[in-house]
Design an enzyme around this catalytic site. Structure first.
Site, PDB file in Angstrom:
ATOM      1  N   GLY A 188       0.844  -1.201   0.000  1.00  0.00           N
ATOM      2  CA  GLY A 188       0.000   0.000   0.000  1.00  0.00           C
ATOM      3  C   GLY A 188       0.876   1.246   0.000  1.00  0.00           C
ATOM      4  N   ILE A 192      -0.719   5.878   5.288  1.00  0.00           N
ATOM      5  CA  ILE A 192      -0.118   5.122   6.391  1.00  0.00           C
ATOM      6  C   ILE A 192       1.195   4.497   5.947  1.00  0.00           C
ATOM      7  N   VAL A 245       0.764  -7.624  -5.558  1.00  0.00           N
ATOM      8  CA  VAL A 245       1.142  -8.745  -4.689  1.00  0.00           C
ATOM      9  C   VAL A 245       0.297  -9.963  -5.020  1.00  0.00           C
ATOM     10  N   ALA A 276      -1.152  -1.822   4.620  1.00  0.00           N
ATOM     11  CA  ALA A 276      -1.916  -0.567   4.813  1.00  0.00           C
ATOM     12  C   ALA A 276      -2.630  -0.267   3.512  1.00  0.00           C
ATOM     13  N   VAL A 277      -3.779  -0.916   3.335  1.00  0.00           N
ATOM     14  CA  VAL A 277      -4.518  -0.822   2.065  1.00  0.00           C
ATOM     15  C   VAL A 277      -5.892  -0.179   2.264  1.00  0.00           C
ATOM     16  N   GLY A 278      -5.982   0.693   3.245  1.00  0.00           N
ATOM     17  CA  GLY A 278      -7.229   1.402   3.478  1.00  0.00           C
ATOM     18  C   GLY A 278      -7.918   0.946   4.757  1.00  0.00           C
ATOM     19  N   ASP A 319     -15.500   8.737  10.325  1.00  0.00           N
ATOM     20  CA  ASP A 319     -15.071   7.658   9.426  1.00  0.00           C
ATOM     21  C   ASP A 319     -16.202   6.727   9.009  1.00  0.00           C
ATOM     22  N   ALA A 327      -9.380  13.132  10.979  1.00  0.00           N
ATOM     23  CA  ALA A 327      -9.847  13.497  12.308  1.00  0.00           C
ATOM     24  C   ALA A 327     -10.553  14.854  12.302  1.00  0.00           C
ATOM     25  N   HIS A 451       8.912  38.469   6.441  1.00  0.00           N
ATOM     26  CA  HIS A 451      10.177  38.024   5.851  1.00  0.00           C
ATOM     27  C   HIS A 451      11.199  37.805   6.961  1.00  0.00           C
TER      28      HIS A 451
HETATM   29  P1  FAD Z   1     -12.446   6.701  15.656  1.00  0.00           P
HETATM   30  O1  FAD Z   1     -11.299   7.575  15.981  1.00  0.00           O
HETATM   31  O2  FAD Z   1     -12.187   5.404  14.982  1.00  0.00           O
HETATM   32  O3  FAD Z   1     -13.207   6.451  17.034  1.00  0.00           O
HETATM   33  C1  FAD Z   1     -14.284   5.573  17.141  1.00  0.00           C
HETATM   34  C2  FAD Z   1     -14.312   5.021  18.561  1.00  0.00           C
HETATM   35  O4  FAD Z   1     -15.530   4.321  18.748  1.00  0.00           O
HETATM   36  C3  FAD Z   1     -13.203   4.029  18.850  1.00  0.00           C
HETATM   37  O5  FAD Z   1     -12.646   4.274  20.122  1.00  0.00           O
HETATM   38  C4  FAD Z   1     -13.907   2.684  18.810  1.00  0.00           C
HETATM   39  O6  FAD Z   1     -13.255   1.702  19.590  1.00  0.00           O
HETATM   40  C5  FAD Z   1     -15.261   3.074  19.376  1.00  0.00           C
HETATM   41  N1  FAD Z   1     -16.353   2.168  19.008  1.00  0.00           N
HETATM   42  C6  FAD Z   1     -16.570   1.540  17.820  1.00  0.00           C
HETATM   43  N2  FAD Z   1     -17.723   0.848  17.862  1.00  0.00           N
HETATM   44  C7  FAD Z   1     -18.244   1.045  19.092  1.00  0.00           C
HETATM   45  C8  FAD Z   1     -19.439   0.605  19.736  1.00  0.00           C
HETATM   46  N3  FAD Z   1     -20.350  -0.146  19.090  1.00  0.00           N
HETATM   47  N4  FAD Z   1     -19.652   0.963  21.018  1.00  0.00           N
HETATM   48  C9  FAD Z   1     -18.759   1.758  21.672  1.00  0.00           C
HETATM   49  N5  FAD Z   1     -17.632   2.220  21.111  1.00  0.00           N
HETATM   50  C10 FAD Z   1     -17.382   1.869  19.833  1.00  0.00           C
HETATM   51  N6  FAD Z   1      -6.338  11.639  10.508  1.00  0.00           N
HETATM   52  C11 FAD Z   1      -5.921  12.926  10.452  1.00  0.00           C
HETATM   53  O7  FAD Z   1      -6.742  13.821  10.244  1.00  0.00           O
HETATM   54  N7  FAD Z   1      -4.599  13.252  10.629  1.00  0.00           N
HETATM   55  C12 FAD Z   1      -3.660  12.313  10.857  1.00  0.00           C
HETATM   56  O8  FAD Z   1      -2.481  12.634  11.002  1.00  0.00           O
HETATM   57  C13 FAD Z   1      -4.061  10.955  10.915  1.00  0.00           C
HETATM   58  N8  FAD Z   1      -3.163   9.977  11.156  1.00  0.00           N
HETATM   59  C14 FAD Z   1      -3.579   8.684  11.239  1.00  0.00           C
HETATM   60  C15 FAD Z   1      -2.625   7.701  11.473  1.00  0.00           C
HETATM   61  C16 FAD Z   1      -3.005   6.371  11.547  1.00  0.00           C
HETATM   62  C17 FAD Z   1      -1.959   5.315  11.788  1.00  0.00           C
HETATM   63  C18 FAD Z   1      -4.381   6.027  11.413  1.00  0.00           C
HETATM   64  C19 FAD Z   1      -4.817   4.601  11.524  1.00  0.00           C
HETATM   65  C20 FAD Z   1      -5.331   6.997  11.182  1.00  0.00           C
HETATM   66  C21 FAD Z   1      -4.941   8.334  11.080  1.00  0.00           C
HETATM   67  N9  FAD Z   1      -5.860   9.354  10.827  1.00  0.00           N
HETATM   68  C22 FAD Z   1      -5.440  10.658  10.737  1.00  0.00           C
HETATM   69  C23 FAD Z   1      -7.300   9.066  10.642  1.00  0.00           C
HETATM   70  C24 FAD Z   1      -8.066   9.388  11.943  1.00  0.00           C
HETATM   71  O9  FAD Z   1      -7.524   8.633  12.990  1.00  0.00           O
HETATM   72  C25 FAD Z   1      -9.540   9.059  11.745  1.00  0.00           C
HETATM   73  O10 FAD Z   1     -10.045   9.741  10.628  1.00  0.00           O
HETATM   74  C26 FAD Z   1     -10.321   9.476  12.990  1.00  0.00           C
HETATM   75  O11 FAD Z   1      -9.854   8.812  14.142  1.00  0.00           O
HETATM   76  C27 FAD Z   1     -11.813   9.192  12.799  1.00  0.00           C
HETATM   77  O12 FAD Z   1     -12.491   9.599  13.939  1.00  0.00           O
HETATM   78  P2  FAD Z   1     -13.875   8.946  14.373  1.00  0.00           P
HETATM   79  O13 FAD Z   1     -14.295   9.689  15.597  1.00  0.00           O
HETATM   80  O14 FAD Z   1     -14.777   8.885  13.215  1.00  0.00           O
HETATM   81  O15 FAD Z   1     -13.539   7.430  14.746  1.00  0.00           O
HETATM   82  P1  NAI Z   2      -4.977   4.870   1.737  1.00  0.00           P
HETATM   83  O1  NAI Z   2      -6.318   4.856   1.141  1.00  0.00           O
HETATM   84  O2  NAI Z   2      -4.298   6.170   1.985  1.00  0.00           O
HETATM   85  O3  NAI Z   2      -3.982   4.021   0.840  1.00  0.00           O
HETATM   86  C1  NAI Z   2      -4.236   2.679   0.537  1.00  0.00           C
HETATM   87  C2  NAI Z   2      -3.251   2.188  -0.500  1.00  0.00           C
HETATM   88  O4  NAI Z   2      -3.427   0.797  -0.646  1.00  0.00           O
HETATM   89  C3  NAI Z   2      -3.432   2.801  -1.877  1.00  0.00           C
HETATM   90  O5  NAI Z   2      -2.156   3.022  -2.417  1.00  0.00           O
HETATM   91  C4  NAI Z   2      -4.194   1.706  -2.630  1.00  0.00           C
HETATM   92  O6  NAI Z   2      -3.952   1.742  -4.011  1.00  0.00           O
HETATM   93  C5  NAI Z   2      -3.595   0.476  -2.010  1.00  0.00           C
HETATM   94  N1  NAI Z   2      -4.419  -0.728  -2.072  1.00  0.00           N
HETATM   95  C6  NAI Z   2      -5.737  -0.821  -1.845  1.00  0.00           C
HETATM   96  N2  NAI Z   2      -6.131  -2.113  -1.936  1.00  0.00           N
HETATM   97  C7  NAI Z   2      -5.014  -2.832  -2.204  1.00  0.00           C
HETATM   98  C8  NAI Z   2      -4.762  -4.205  -2.385  1.00  0.00           C
HETATM   99  N3  NAI Z   2      -5.749  -5.102  -2.328  1.00  0.00           N
HETATM  100  N4  NAI Z   2      -3.505  -4.595  -2.634  1.00  0.00           N
HETATM  101  C9  NAI Z   2      -2.504  -3.690  -2.688  1.00  0.00           C
HETATM  102  N5  NAI Z   2      -2.680  -2.372  -2.523  1.00  0.00           N
HETATM  103  C10 NAI Z   2      -3.923  -1.954  -2.278  1.00  0.00           C
HETATM  104  O7  NAI Z   2      -5.127   4.014   3.077  1.00  0.00           O
HETATM  105  P2  NAI Z   2      -4.186   3.839   4.337  1.00  0.00           P
HETATM  106  O8  NAI Z   2      -2.798   4.263   4.047  1.00  0.00           O
HETATM  107  O9  NAI Z   2      -4.446   2.473   4.826  1.00  0.00           O
HETATM  108  O10 NAI Z   2      -4.794   4.884   5.355  1.00  0.00           O
HETATM  109  C11 NAI Z   2      -6.177   4.802   5.704  1.00  0.00           C
HETATM  110  C12 NAI Z   2      -6.744   6.153   5.949  1.00  0.00           C
HETATM  111  O11 NAI Z   2      -6.304   6.664   7.206  1.00  0.00           O
HETATM  112  C13 NAI Z   2      -6.310   7.210   4.951  1.00  0.00           C
HETATM  113  O12 NAI Z   2      -7.116   7.184   3.805  1.00  0.00           O
HETATM  114  C14 NAI Z   2      -6.495   8.479   5.696  1.00  0.00           C
HETATM  115  O13 NAI Z   2      -7.813   8.917   5.561  1.00  0.00           O
HETATM  116  C15 NAI Z   2      -6.237   8.073   7.142  1.00  0.00           C
HETATM  117  N6  NAI Z   2      -4.892   8.522   7.530  1.00  0.00           N
HETATM  118  C16 NAI Z   2      -4.632   9.856   7.483  1.00  0.00           C
HETATM  119  C17 NAI Z   2      -3.386  10.330   7.806  1.00  0.00           C
HETATM  120  C18 NAI Z   2      -3.117  11.786   7.690  1.00  0.00           C
HETATM  121  O14 NAI Z   2      -4.067  12.546   7.592  1.00  0.00           O
HETATM  122  N7  NAI Z   2      -1.860  12.230   7.728  1.00  0.00           N
HETATM  123  C19 NAI Z   2      -2.312   9.447   8.241  1.00  0.00           C
HETATM  124  C20 NAI Z   2      -2.700   8.042   8.212  1.00  0.00           C
HETATM  125  C21 NAI Z   2      -3.947   7.627   7.896  1.00  0.00           C
END
Ligand code: FAD
Ligand code: NAI
Length: 472
Positions: A188, A192, A245, A276-278, A319, A327, A451
């Protein structure tokens, strides 16, 4: 009488922000979340604070310091010798940051009198939530006038490549490695893969990213994506486009990835593999079917522009609904829904949601890319300014990247801003403000920028839209 005015299901940046805003507006609010910390204590903050945005940025910052000390400090006339990595301390610092911020949310809940309920919630008829407490206690039913579903998302797991939590991991696993893998494979080439691939590459892993498509970062402006691809490869990431893959074989000694690229069948041997494929929405077990909550084919809850579901009084944000999984998007939807419930009429400006990829340098954008505008048939002018013509970038010692501003021909309205360069994630804020206030490129061109700052590159790119940059 209902137990609460509002029940928020999920305590991530969508849910906890919605709950606080509801409470600020005088609504009696509960937030149900199922997350526990390593000691079994309830942990607010969702993915973002616990295993997403915050811990990844903590490790990106630490790994950047390590690589900078190793590779770039000497150019400033500072010789610190070969830095020594103490990964346990780096990981403990990350955990400390997470703890501070998640405990901060608990304090905010206490201050605003939001009831935090630790448990798993499912939608039930008549606007109730069936709550399963995590401590093994009896199931309860809670009723509310309004319910906000903010249950977030989880990583997609490929059927043939199951996560084992240790060597074949999702982002959560890759944030917690207790040693630097000698060789790291990443399937991916998205956000991520790039961020966590960068962390481990900087700390010494030979890191290989297998990217399925032929275009790197297709959601970015192509000029920006090409520049970033070049520099990330220079930094040491082995990014292989058009790599499909076919099989992954895990043995006690190594992981073999078999894939096809334009040169034919290939094999890559690594020690750990990040997939990390979404991500996909957490809507499979929230009682959606039982109450008739509509979801699309991919499991996202169907909502209108105001985040209203098909069921009266039930909203969904973050999400679990359409739009970018970010976020700040989740939080803005949370605020807007709270205000709607309180009778206000807010709007989320979906066209001005910024995105940032925290590589070094960073990639940030807001609005549409050149390719999207062309596809939409819109006439536009573009102004580009490279950081190599910016004084502060030279003083800082990092002249990589550029600013690109796209403005509609005629009206001059800014339709997209794309920044690739140091601190792009901070700089993009200026562009978001400009777009939110429906600014023209000329407005930015007439705005005085201090500047020497990197933001002068935005000023110059705005001048360049009209063909009159000063420093290039
Ligand atoms: P979540 O943060 O997923 O929170 C949902 C919560 O609900 C969780 O605690 C879950 O356990 C709980 N829950 C689920 N089902 C139930 C249930 N039935 N009952 C009770 N609780 C439940 N976004 C950015 O904008 N900037 C970034 O830099 C960024 N970096 C990221 C890095 C990584 C590695 C990852 C994985 C994501 C990143 N994201 C980033 C994406 C961001 O984390 C998400 O978009 C954001 O957390 C979504 O918020 P949410 O409130 O919708 O859900
Ligand atoms: P992504 O959507 O950014 O990237 C997924 C990648 O996987 C793409 O390159 C896609 O072509 C590839 N892919 C999809 N299916 C595949 C398969 N079957 N085999 C091989 N490759 C495949 O998703 P990612 O990196 O997992 O992150 C998830 C989400 O988390 C992001 O879309 C983003 O919204 C959020 N996030 C945001 C961050 C930020 O704001 N800085 C940091 C990390 C995550």
């Amino acid at each position: 009488m209902a137990d609460f005015d509002v029940i928020v299901l999920g305590g991530g940046p969508g849910g906890y922000v919605a709950a606080i805003r509801c409470a600020q507006l005088g609504l009696h609010t509960a937030c149900i979340d199922d997350r526990l910390d390593a000691a079994g204590e309830p942990r607010l903050g969702g993915v973002c604070l616990n295993v997403g945005c915050i811990p990844s940025k903590a490790l990106l910052e630490s790994s950047h310091h390590y690589a900078f000390t190793r590779d770039a400090l000497a150019a400033h006339g500072i010789h610190a010798g070969q830095p020594e990595l103490d990964l346990a301390t780096m990981q403990a610092r990350k955990e400390g940051v997470v703890q501070t911020l998640t405990h901060g949310i608990a304090s905010l809940f206490a201050k605003h009198k939001v009831t935090h309920i630790s448990g798993y919630g499912r939608l039930a008829p008549a606007r109730t939530v069936a709550l399963t407490p995590l401590d093994g206690g009896a199931e309860q039913t809670l009723q509310a006038a309004h319910i906000i579903v903010a249950t977030g998302s989880r990583p997609v797991e490929l059927a043939d490549i199951p996560f084992d939590g240790e060597r074949v991991v999702d982002s959560t696993g890759a944030l917690a490695f207790d040693e630097v893998p000698g060789r790291l494979g990443v399937i991916g080439g998205g956000v991520i893969g790039l961020e966590l691939g960068s962390v481990w590459s900087r700390l010494g892993s030979k890191t290989h990213l297998l990217v399925r498509g032929d275009r790197f970062l297709p959601m970015c402006d192509a000029q920006i994506a090409d520049a970033a691809l070049h520099d990330l490869r220079e930094e040491g990431l082995n990014i292989r486009l058009q790599s499909r893959v076919e099989a992954v074989k895990v043995t006690p000694r190594q992981i073999a990835i078999h894939y096809q690229d334009p040169d034919g069948a290939q094999r890559l041997i690594v020690d750990r593999l990040l997939v990390a494929v979404g991500r996909r929405p957490n809507t499979g077990d929230i009682g959606a079917e039982q109450v008739g909550l509509k979801r699309d084919a991919r499991g996202f809850i169907e909502v209108d522009a105001d985040c209203r579901s098909n069921l009266p009084g039930i909203y969904a944000i973050g999400d679990v609904v359409r739009g970018p999984m970010l976020a700040h998007k989740a939080s803005e939807e949370g605020v807007a829904v709270a205000e709607r419930i309180a009778g206000q009429r807010p709007e989320v400006d979906y066209a001005s949601i910024p995105a940032v990829i925290y590589t070094a340098p960073e990639i940030a954008w807001v609005g549409r890319s050149s390719e999207q505008l062309s596809a939409d048939g819109i006439d536009f002018r573009s102004g580009v300014f490279p950081f190599r013509a910016n004084g502060r970038a030279h003083a800082n010692g990092d002249t990589r990247g550029l600013v690109k501003i796209l403005a509609e021909t005629g009206s001059d309205r800014i339709l997209g801003v794309h920044i690739y360069g140091a601190h792009a994630g901070e700089l993009i804020g200026v562009a978001v403000t400009a777009m939110t206030f429906v600014a023209a490129a000329e407005d930015l061109a007439r705005t005085i920028h201090a500047h020497p700052t990197l933001s002068e590159a935005i000023h110059e790119a705005a001048l360049a839209v009209d063909g009159r940059p000063i420093h290039i």
